[in-house]
Design an enzyme around this catalytic site. Sequence first.
Site, PDB file in Angstrom:
ATOM      1  N   GLU A  74      37.939 -15.752  32.836  1.00 21.04           N
ATOM      2  CA  GLU A  74      38.039 -17.142  32.365  1.00 21.04           C
ATOM      3  C   GLU A  74      37.978 -18.127  33.520  1.00 21.04           C
ATOM      4  OE1 GLU A  74      41.517 -17.664  29.975  1.00 21.04           O
ATOM      5  OE2 GLU A  74      40.634 -16.625  28.260  1.00 21.04           O
ATOM      6  N   GLY A  83      41.498 -10.298  41.168  1.00 23.47           N
ATOM      7  CA  GLY A  83      41.001 -10.830  39.893  1.00 23.47           C
ATOM      8  C   GLY A  83      39.948  -9.908  39.298  1.00 23.47           C
ATOM      9  N   HIS A  84      39.034  -9.426  40.152  1.00 26.60           N
ATOM     10  CA  HIS A  84      38.034  -8.470  39.666  1.00 26.60           C
ATOM     11  C   HIS A  84      38.718  -7.170  39.227  1.00 26.60           C
ATOM     12  CE1 HIS A  84      35.391 -10.789  42.580  1.00 26.60           C
ATOM     13  NE2 HIS A  84      34.710 -10.872  41.473  1.00 26.60           N
ATOM     14  N   SER A 132      39.465 -16.228  44.033  1.00 32.45           N
ATOM     15  CA  SER A 132      38.023 -16.401  44.066  1.00 32.45           C
ATOM     16  C   SER A 132      37.514 -15.809  45.373  1.00 32.45           C
ATOM     17  CB  SER A 132      37.680 -17.899  44.020  1.00 32.45           C
ATOM     18  OG  SER A 132      36.350 -18.114  44.445  1.00 32.45           O
TER      19      SER A 132
END
Length: 318
Positions: A165, A49-50, A202
């Site tokens: 988001e 995600g990063h 996450s």
Amino acid sequence: MSTTPTTSTTPVRPVVARTRADLAAALATPAAGRAPRAVVMTMGALHEGHELLLRAARDRVGPAGAVVATIFVNPLQFGPSEDLDRYPRTFEADVTRCAAAGVDVVFAPAASEMYPQGQPTVTVDPGQLGGELEGAVRPGHFSGVLTVVAKLLHLTAPELAFFGEKDYQQLVLIRRMVAALDFPVTVVGVPTVRDPDGLALSSRNRYLDPQQRALAAAIPRAIAAGVAAAAAGDGAQGVEAAATAVLQAAGGIVVDYVQVRGVDLGPAPAVGEGRLVVAARVGATRLLDNASVDLGPPRPGRPGRTGSGRTDRLVQET
Ligand code: PAF
């Protein structure tokens, strides 16, 4: 079949700056001083995600621009009973990911560099929204987030700042701060990256044991049920009920909140776009998710409904 050999370029290790002085020096070099400059702020333990955020930043600034990543586990946004010490730290792997994503500079200060006086006496007040949803469960969290984001914006001086988001309330509050305090930066929101079963990526997912990880998949299923309920015209309360039912049916998940709100996290609209936000605990791990919900136009015979006991703005039936 083509036999042309593919060329592979070895990613260049970014400059690692540990102090403000190092950062200023790095940003003054031709390589990192290029414009436009984008920043991606993280607390490390980087995952795909990063990496998407970093790549989005790189794509947006192009080869002529510069990308700065910050890696700082910000003590100010952790409560006394939260997981500051337990928070995963994977610095070398993070730098490797940054290199692969085309980052020019990594700013990774110590807490004493960011807060030389210890606990700062001047902080950013996030306003009322800072005490709702995540803020209700984590008092002071968003003041800590906005304070460090403000400092990092000043230190890195970017034209563009990218945030995921996934932490939707954080994104909304950062946008508000940037607008209210006239930061000369454009905030770019980047969609959530998900595992194949839908769980939002996450850094905290690594705390889940295999059984908990399987259970956590109920969270994206709850989000999907909420989105489907909205599409079926069920209104905000129906969306919340549908999502909550999935979480309760999973068993073993503690629901902190399931709410439909406006896109700015104000009260849910009776019609149009809203945001379904969910926080739930699996074991000791709190997980967040959210999605846009289309509350649709009012239907004949079906008044628009809002959720969570907030001020209703019922649509007049036509
Ligand atoms: O989203 C995070 O990782 C953090 O809240 C942030 C924005 C890097 C501030 O510490």
